[in-house]
Design a protein around this motif. Structure first.
Motif, PDB file in Angstrom:
ATOM      1  N   GLU A 150     -75.228 -83.521  69.580  1.00 51.68           N
ATOM      2  CA  GLU A 150     -74.547 -84.629  68.919  1.00 51.68           C
ATOM      3  C   GLU A 150     -73.265 -84.116  68.272  1.00 51.68           C
ATOM      4  O   GLU A 150     -73.262 -83.065  67.627  1.00 51.68           O
ATOM      5  CB  GLU A 150     -75.444 -85.233  67.835  1.00 51.68           C
ATOM      6  N   VAL A 151     -72.185 -84.835  68.444  1.00 50.51           N
ATOM      7  CA  VAL A 151     -70.910 -84.485  67.808  1.00 50.51           C
ATOM      8  C   VAL A 151     -70.736 -85.414  66.610  1.00 50.51           C
ATOM      9  O   VAL A 151     -70.756 -86.637  66.738  1.00 50.51           O
ATOM     10  CB  VAL A 151     -69.726 -84.638  68.787  1.00 50.51           C
ATOM     11  N   ALA A 152     -70.591 -84.839  65.441  1.00 49.37           N
ATOM     12  CA  ALA A 152     -70.477 -85.629  64.214  1.00 49.37           C
ATOM     13  C   ALA A 152     -69.717 -84.829  63.167  1.00 49.37           C
ATOM     14  O   ALA A 152     -69.644 -83.597  63.226  1.00 49.37           O
ATOM     15  CB  ALA A 152     -71.861 -85.993  63.682  1.00 49.37           C
ATOM     16  N   ARG A 153     -69.165 -85.519  62.216  1.00 51.31           N
ATOM     17  CA  ARG A 153     -68.494 -84.853  61.097  1.00 51.31           C
ATOM     18  C   ARG A 153     -69.546 -84.193  60.215  1.00 51.31           C
ATOM     19  O   ARG A 153     -70.715 -84.589  60.202  1.00 51.31           O
ATOM     20  CB  ARG A 153     -67.694 -85.874  60.283  1.00 51.31           C
ATOM     21  N   HIS A 154     -69.110 -83.182  59.470  1.00 46.44           N
ATOM     22  CA  HIS A 154     -70.020 -82.525  58.546  1.00 46.44           C
ATOM     23  C   HIS A 154     -70.573 -83.530  57.541  1.00 46.44           C
ATOM     24  O   HIS A 154     -69.849 -84.382  57.030  1.00 46.44           O
ATOM     25  CB  HIS A 154     -69.301 -81.415  57.772  1.00 46.44           C
ATOM     26  N   GLY A 155     -71.874 -83.413  57.260  1.00 44.79           N
ATOM     27  CA  GLY A 155     -72.489 -84.248  56.248  1.00 44.79           C
ATOM     28  C   GLY A 155     -72.197 -83.702  54.860  1.00 44.79           C
ATOM     29  O   GLY A 155     -71.527 -82.682  54.684  1.00 44.79           O
ATOM     30  N   SER A 156     -72.733 -84.362  53.865  1.00 49.62           N
ATOM     31  CA  SER A 156     -72.513 -83.994  52.473  1.00 49.62           C
ATOM     32  C   SER A 156     -73.249 -82.703  52.110  1.00 49.62           C
ATOM     33  O   SER A 156     -74.319 -82.405  52.657  1.00 49.62           O
ATOM     34  CB  SER A 156     -72.995 -85.128  51.559  1.00 49.62           C
ATOM     35  N   MET A 157     -72.688 -81.951  51.167  1.00 49.21           N
ATOM     36  CA  MET A 157     -73.349 -80.775  50.623  1.00 49.21           C
ATOM     37  C   MET A 157     -74.179 -81.129  49.394  1.00 49.21           C
ATOM     38  O   MET A 157     -74.789 -80.256  48.774  1.00 49.21           O
ATOM     39  CB  MET A 157     -72.308 -79.716  50.251  1.00 49.21           C
ATOM     40  N   SER A 158     -74.223 -82.386  49.037  1.00 48.05           N
ATOM     41  CA  SER A 158     -74.971 -82.824  47.860  1.00 48.05           C
ATOM     42  C   SER A 158     -76.433 -82.400  47.961  1.00 48.05           C
ATOM     43  O   SER A 158     -77.092 -82.627  48.979  1.00 48.05           O
ATOM     44  CB  SER A 158     -74.886 -84.353  47.730  1.00 48.05           C
ATOM     45  N   GLY A 159     -76.917 -81.757  46.899  1.00 42.11           N
ATOM     46  CA  GLY A 159     -78.306 -81.321  46.856  1.00 42.11           C
ATOM     47  C   GLY A 159     -78.570 -79.974  47.481  1.00 42.11           C
ATOM     48  O   GLY A 159     -79.696 -79.465  47.426  1.00 42.11           O
ATOM     49  N   TYR A 160     -77.546 -79.354  48.077  1.00 35.52           N
ATOM     50  CA  TYR A 160     -77.759 -78.072  48.760  1.00 35.52           C
ATOM     51  C   TYR A 160     -78.042 -76.939  47.780  1.00 35.52           C
ATOM     52  O   TYR A 160     -77.435 -76.834  46.720  1.00 35.52           O
ATOM     53  CB  TYR A 160     -76.543 -77.696  49.600  1.00 35.52           C
ATOM     54  N   SER A 161     -78.955 -76.087  48.179  1.00 38.93           N
ATOM     55  CA  SER A 161     -79.248 -74.846  47.469  1.00 38.93           C
ATOM     56  C   SER A 161     -79.889 -73.886  48.446  1.00 38.93           C
ATOM     57  O   SER A 161     -80.710 -74.300  49.286  1.00 38.93           O
ATOM     58  CB  SER A 161     -80.202 -75.100  46.295  1.00 38.93           C
ATOM     59  N   ARG A 162     -79.534 -72.604  48.365  1.00 36.81           N
ATOM     60  CA  ARG A 162     -80.180 -71.608  49.227  1.00 36.81           C
ATOM     61  C   ARG A 162     -81.673 -71.542  48.956  1.00 36.81           C
ATOM     62  O   ARG A 162     -82.455 -71.173  49.829  1.00 36.81           O
ATOM     63  CB  ARG A 162     -79.540 -70.233  49.022  1.00 36.81           C
ATOM     64  N   ALA A 163     -82.070 -71.921  47.732  1.00 32.03           N
ATOM     65  CA  ALA A 163     -83.493 -71.902  47.384  1.00 32.03           C
ATOM     66  C   ALA A 163     -84.290 -72.893  48.224  1.00 32.03           C
ATOM     67  O   ALA A 163     -85.520 -72.780  48.326  1.00 32.03           O
ATOM     68  CB  ALA A 163     -83.666 -72.216  45.904  1.00 32.03           C
ATOM     69  N   LYS A 164     -83.602 -73.850  48.841  1.00 34.00           N
ATOM     70  CA  LYS A 164     -84.287 -74.822  49.695  1.00 34.00           C
ATOM     71  C   LYS A 164     -84.543 -74.270  51.095  1.00 34.00           C
ATOM     72  O   LYS A 164     -85.115 -74.951  51.947  1.00 34.00           O
ATOM     73  CB  LYS A 164     -83.483 -76.121  49.759  1.00 34.00           C
ATOM     74  N   PHE A 165     -84.092 -73.030  51.323  1.00 35.31           N
ATOM     75  CA  PHE A 165     -84.356 -72.308  52.574  1.00 35.31           C
ATOM     76  C   PHE A 165     -85.027 -70.982  52.200  1.00 35.31           C
ATOM     77  O   PHE A 165     -84.390 -69.920  52.269  1.00 35.31           O
ATOM     78  CB  PHE A 165     -83.062 -72.031  53.335  1.00 35.31           C
ATOM     79  N   PRO A 166     -86.281 -70.987  51.780  1.00 36.32           N
ATOM     80  CA  PRO A 166     -86.919 -69.767  51.265  1.00 36.32           C
ATOM     81  C   PRO A 166     -86.863 -68.616  52.271  1.00 36.32           C
ATOM     82  O   PRO A 166     -87.233 -68.769  53.430  1.00 36.32           O
ATOM     83  CB  PRO A 166     -88.368 -70.208  51.018  1.00 36.32           C
ATOM     84  N   HIS A 167     -86.397 -67.458  51.803  1.00 33.74           N
ATOM     85  CA  HIS A 167     -86.369 -66.243  52.607  1.00 33.74           C
ATOM     86  C   HIS A 167     -86.273 -65.053  51.638  1.00 33.74           C
ATOM     87  O   HIS A 167     -85.819 -65.229  50.500  1.00 33.74           O
ATOM     88  CB  HIS A 167     -85.198 -66.274  53.592  1.00 33.74           C
ATOM     89  N   TRP A 168     -86.761 -63.910  51.968  1.00 39.90           N
ATOM     90  CA  TRP A 168     -87.291 -63.516  53.275  1.00 39.90           C
ATOM     91  C   TRP A 168     -88.811 -63.587  53.258  1.00 39.90           C
ATOM     92  O   TRP A 168     -89.455 -63.147  52.298  1.00 39.90           O
ATOM     93  CB  TRP A 168     -86.828 -62.109  53.636  1.00 39.90           C
ATOM     94  N   SER A 169     -89.423 -64.108  54.321  1.00 39.73           N
ATOM     95  CA  SER A 169     -90.864 -64.294  54.376  1.00 39.73           C
ATOM     96  C   SER A 169     -91.579 -62.993  54.720  1.00 39.73           C
ATOM     97  O   SER A 169     -91.033 -62.111  55.374  1.00 39.73           O
ATOM     98  CB  SER A 169     -91.216 -65.334  55.441  1.00 39.73           C
ATOM     99  N   SER A 170     -92.833 -62.908  54.292  1.00 40.45           N
ATOM    100  CA  SER A 170     -93.668 -61.771  54.656  1.00 40.45           C
ATOM    101  C   SER A 170     -93.980 -61.831  56.144  1.00 40.45           C
ATOM    102  O   SER A 170     -94.291 -62.889  56.696  1.00 40.45           O
ATOM    103  CB  SER A 170     -94.969 -61.802  53.847  1.00 40.45           C
ATOM    104  N   GLN A 171     -93.911 -60.657  56.797  1.00 38.96           N
ATOM    105  CA  GLN A 171     -94.220 -60.566  58.224  1.00 38.96           C
ATOM    106  C   GLN A 171     -95.415 -59.649  58.481  1.00 38.96           C
ATOM    107  O   GLN A 171     -95.660 -59.235  59.608  1.00 38.96           O
ATOM    108  CB  GLN A 171     -92.991 -60.056  58.991  1.00 38.96           C
TER     109      GLN A 171
END
Length: 245
Positions: A80-101
């Motif tokens: 899909e080709v689309a303009r960038h969406g909003s950054m509102s609400g973004y946080s790196r904490a919402k992408f938990p890393h690094w996970s145990s392997q």
């Protein structure tokens, strides 16, 4: 008297060792982590001994799930080709890393072992020696602390192109994905130069890596059904055209 002096000297030496150990522990505990959650680049820079032991080839050849140029072009056409969406609400904490392997290893250490050669780990799975070549800028390294684990499609870019609607579990999967070409060990300087920019804004300084980079980027976006901007798609097309036929 001599016996007392010897005991006193031994006591001073033991006290000095304990004091130094205590200082080191305090420093480790109080040194702040970088805001982006990645290790700071070492002030000593890269080690330039040897030719990197084939690290660049390892990082290129071991990226999982990478498509051919032809497959990537087909995938790109379907995004899909689309303009960038909003950054509102973004946080790196919402992408938990690094996970145990498992086996005391996390995602970062797993990628360091995969992308390096002659990698040795300590009991905590930390890479204590090895050879790596940062494929973005062709720089050789022998210190793991000089490397960052790059998210091929940056977390913020993913957020703007669809990940803001995902569940936390799916964002965690994305941030620790070892089954697709989403993670690779590169120089801290190149990773931080890239930041959260797309291919239209930042390209690897090593043009020889453009083919692999574009194939990996398209694969990740297609796998997670993320959108691309018009400028992003145009640059990815240009980069894919650098692939040998």
């Amino acid at each position: 008297m001599t016996r007392r002096q010897n005991w006193w000297r031994r006591g001073l030496a033991a006290g000095a060792v304990l004091a130094l150990a205590g200082c080191a522990a305090i420093e480790d505990a109080t040194t702040p982590e970088p805001a982006d959650g990645k290790p700071s680049a070492s002030a000593s820079g890269s080690a330039s001994t040897g030719a990197g032991g084939g690290g660049g080839t390892a990082a290129d050849g071991t990226l999982p799930g990478i498509p051919t140029a032809g497959q990537a072009k087909e995938q790109l056409a379907g995004l899909e080709v689309a303009r960038h969406g909003s950054m509102s609400g973004y946080s790196r904490a919402k992408f938990p890393h690094w996970s145990s392997q498992g086996e005391s290893c996390d995602t970062r250490e797993t990628v360091l072992e995969r992308d390096g050669t002659d990698v040795e780990r300590d009991a905590q799975c930390r890479a204590v020696s090895g050879k790596w070549t940062s494929v973005y800028d062709d720089k050789p390294f022998t210190e793991a602390r000089d490397l960052d684990i790059d998210h091929m499609v940056p977390l913020a870019n993913a957020w703007r192109s669809g990940a803001r609607t995902w569940t936390q579990d799916k964002r965690k999967e994305f941030a620790n994905d070892l089954t697709r070409p989403q993670l690779l060990a590169v120089s801290a300087s190149s990773n931080r130069s890239k930041g959260d920019q797309g291919p239209d804004e930042w390209q690897p300084p090593s043009k020889a890596y453009w083919c692999t980079y574009s194939r990996a980027w398209v694969s990740v976006k297609a796998s997670y059904e993320l959108s691309v901007t018009e400028a992003e798609k145009d640059m990815l097309t240009e980069m894919l055209d650098t692939c040998a036929s």
